[in-house]
Write a protein that holds these residues in place. Structure first.
Motif, mmCIF file in Angstrom:
data_model
loop_
_atom_site.group_PDB
_atom_site.id
_atom_site.type_symbol
_atom_site.label_atom_id
_atom_site.label_comp_id
_atom_site.label_asym_id
_atom_site.label_seq_id
_atom_site.Cartn_x
_atom_site.Cartn_y
_atom_site.Cartn_z
ATOM 1 N N ALA A 8 0.837 -1.195 0.000
ATOM 2 C CA ALA A 8 0.000 0.000 0.000
ATOM 3 C C ALA A 8 0.875 1.249 0.000
ATOM 4 C CB ALA A 8 -0.909 -0.004 1.224
ATOM 5 N N LEU A 9 0.445 2.249 -0.716
ATOM 6 C CA LEU A 9 1.167 3.521 -0.736
ATOM 7 C C LEU A 9 0.911 4.282 0.560
ATOM 8 C CD1 LEU A 9 0.436 4.603 -4.412
ATOM 9 C CD2 LEU A 9 2.603 3.773 -3.479
ATOM 10 N N PRO A 10 1.853 5.145 0.953
ATOM 11 C CA PRO A 10 1.701 5.897 2.199
ATOM 12 C C PRO A 10 0.471 6.804 2.187
ATOM 13 C CG PRO A 10 3.933 6.086 1.345
ATOM 14 C CD PRO A 10 3.111 5.416 0.287
ATOM 15 N N HIS A 11 -0.108 6.957 3.369
ATOM 16 C CA HIS A 11 -1.274 7.813 3.555
ATOM 17 C C HIS A 11 -0.877 8.966 4.473
ATOM 18 C CE1 HIS A 11 -5.602 8.301 5.293
ATOM 19 N NE2 HIS A 11 -5.219 9.319 4.578
ATOM 20 N N VAL A 12 -1.011 10.174 3.962
ATOM 21 C CA VAL A 12 -0.748 11.383 4.745
ATOM 22 C C VAL A 12 -2.069 11.906 5.269
ATOM 23 C CG1 VAL A 12 0.114 13.761 4.691
ATOM 24 C CG2 VAL A 12 1.301 11.973 3.395
ATOM 25 N N GLN A 13 -2.084 12.257 6.539
ATOM 26 C CA GLN A 13 -3.284 12.833 7.151
ATOM 27 C C GLN A 13 -2.907 14.178 7.768
ATOM 28 O OE1 GLN A 13 -6.015 10.179 9.222
ATOM 29 N NE2 GLN A 13 -5.811 11.515 11.000
ATOM 30 N N ILE A 14 -3.660 15.203 7.406
ATOM 31 C CA ILE A 14 -3.453 16.536 7.965
ATOM 32 C C ILE A 14 -4.681 16.876 8.803
ATOM 33 C CG2 ILE A 14 -3.063 18.982 7.483
ATOM 34 C CD1 ILE A 14 -1.847 18.096 4.773
ATOM 35 N N THR B 204 0.537 13.440 9.790
ATOM 36 C CA THR B 204 1.051 12.087 9.980
ATOM 37 C C THR B 204 1.240 11.403 8.631
ATOM 38 O OG1 THR B 204 -1.167 11.117 10.171
ATOM 39 C CG2 THR B 204 -0.099 11.821 12.224
ATOM 40 N N VAL B 205 2.168 10.462 8.610
ATOM 41 C CA VAL B 205 2.345 9.562 7.473
ATOM 42 C C VAL B 205 2.150 8.158 8.027
ATOM 43 C CG1 VAL B 205 3.906 8.682 5.707
ATOM 44 C CG2 VAL B 205 3.955 11.121 6.303
ATOM 45 N N ASP B 206 1.128 7.479 7.551
ATOM 46 C CA ASP B 206 0.801 6.135 8.050
ATOM 47 C C ASP B 206 0.761 6.114 9.579
ATOM 48 O OD1 ASP B 206 0.521 5.153 5.483
ATOM 49 O OD2 ASP B 206 2.591 4.455 5.367
ATOM 50 N N ASP B 207 0.060 7.071 10.149
ATOM 51 C CA ASP B 207 -0.156 7.190 11.592
ATOM 52 C C ASP B 207 1.088 7.552 12.394
ATOM 53 O OD1 ASP B 207 -2.912 6.643 11.335
ATOM 54 O OD2 ASP B 207 -2.508 4.498 11.314
ATOM 55 N N GLU B 208 2.196 7.869 11.742
ATOM 56 C CA GLU B 208 3.403 8.333 12.434
ATOM 57 C C GLU B 208 3.467 9.856 12.307
ATOM 58 O OE1 GLU B 208 8.250 8.002 12.186
ATOM 59 O OE2 GLU B 208 7.038 6.529 11.130
ATOM 60 N N VAL B 209 3.543 10.550 13.426
ATOM 61 C CA VAL B 209 3.544 12.013 13.416
ATOM 62 C C VAL B 209 4.836 12.527 12.791
ATOM 63 C CG1 VAL B 209 3.471 14.098 14.834
ATOM 64 C CG2 VAL B 209 2.058 12.133 15.444
ATOM 65 N N LYS C 259 8.194 18.729 3.313
ATOM 66 C CA LYS C 259 8.564 17.786 2.259
ATOM 67 C C LYS C 259 9.730 16.910 2.692
ATOM 68 C CE LYS C 259 6.936 20.736 -1.464
ATOM 69 N NZ LYS C 259 7.318 21.514 -2.655
ATOM 70 N N ARG C 260 10.719 17.484 3.371
ATOM 71 C CA ARG C 260 11.845 16.684 3.860
ATOM 72 C C ARG C 260 11.376 15.626 4.852
ATOM 73 N NH1 ARG C 260 14.641 21.700 3.560
ATOM 74 N NH2 ARG C 260 14.101 22.172 5.722
ATOM 75 N N ARG C 261 10.498 16.016 5.774
ATOM 76 C CA ARG C 261 10.033 15.067 6.786
ATOM 77 C C ARG C 261 9.191 13.950 6.176
ATOM 78 N NH1 ARG C 261 8.949 17.902 12.583
ATOM 79 N NH2 ARG C 261 10.830 19.176 12.621
ATOM 80 N N VAL C 262 8.354 14.289 5.200
ATOM 81 C CA VAL C 262 7.559 13.255 4.529
ATOM 82 C C VAL C 262 8.475 12.366 3.705
ATOM 83 C CG1 VAL C 262 5.781 12.842 2.775
ATOM 84 C CG2 VAL C 262 5.405 14.549 4.576
ATOM 85 N N ARG C 263 9.392 12.964 2.963
ATOM 86 C CA ARG C 263 10.357 12.186 2.164
ATOM 87 C C ARG C 263 11.124 11.206 3.032
ATOM 88 N NH1 ARG C 263 15.448 14.274 0.671
ATOM 89 N NH2 ARG C 263 15.501 14.811 2.879
ATOM 90 N N ASP C 264 11.555 11.673 4.218
ATOM 91 C CA ASP C 264 12.327 10.810 5.115
ATOM 92 C C ASP C 264 11.542 9.565 5.531
ATOM 93 O OD1 ASP C 264 14.383 12.601 4.903
ATOM 94 O OD2 ASP C 264 14.105 13.466 6.903
ATOM 95 N N ARG C 265 10.206 9.640 5.502
ATOM 96 C CA ARG C 265 9.373 8.486 5.869
ATOM 97 C C ARG C 265 9.072 7.585 4.680
ATOM 98 N NH1 ARG C 265 9.977 11.592 9.629
ATOM 99 N NH2 ARG C 265 9.158 11.336 11.712
ATOM 100 N N ILE C 266 8.913 8.190 3.489
ATOM 101 C CA ILE C 266 8.451 7.375 2.357
ATOM 102 C C ILE C 266 9.553 6.974 1.376
ATOM 103 C CG2 ILE C 266 6.139 8.365 2.556
ATOM 104 C CD1 ILE C 266 6.681 9.862 -0.086
ATOM 105 N N ASP C 267 10.624 7.781 1.271
ATOM 106 C CA ASP C 267 11.693 7.495 0.309
ATOM 107 C C ASP C 267 12.949 8.266 0.705
ATOM 108 O OD1 ASP C 267 13.214 6.782 -1.870
ATOM 109 O OD2 ASP C 267 11.969 7.805 -3.356
#
Length: 101
Positions: A4-10, A53-58, A75-83
């Motif tokens: 599954a692809l990552p899910h971002v929640q704002i 959050t990205v996949d429930d991780e803040v 963008k850096r913080r999301v990138r660090d979680r997904i790629d």
């Protein structure tokens, strides 16, 4: 079967009128990561909350991180979680152009 692809929640406070900020950040993430994200969801709440959050991780919380992230930091913080190996170009630069590194 593909993962599954990552899910971002704002999650944002409606009483604070942070919908436009949340929407802008969602747009920034979708513009940068496109099909690498499964979804970006806006979740209205109250109480001064602004949390991403990205996949429930803040990855960002207004109360613990102090305010709101700028687009490059988010963008850096999301990138660090997904790629983590992905180059974000200008968003990865920590010094201004022409400055000594």
């Amino acid at each position: 079967m593909t993962p599954a692809l990552p899910h971002v929640q704002i999650t944002y406070c409606t009483m604070c009128q942070w919908l436009l900020r949340a929407g802008w950040m969602a747009q920034e993430l979708l513009s940068t990561f496109g099909t690498e994200l499964g979804a970006v969801t806006l979740v209205p709440t109250t109480g001064g909350v602004f949390r991403i959050t990205v996949d429930d991780e803040v990855v960002w919380d207004r109360k613990t991180d102090g305010g709101f992230p700028d687009a490059a930091e988010l963008k850096r913080r999301v990138r660090d979680r997904i790629d983590p190996d992905r180059d974000l170009g200008h968003a990865d630069r920590t010094t201004s152009p022409g400055a000594d590194a």
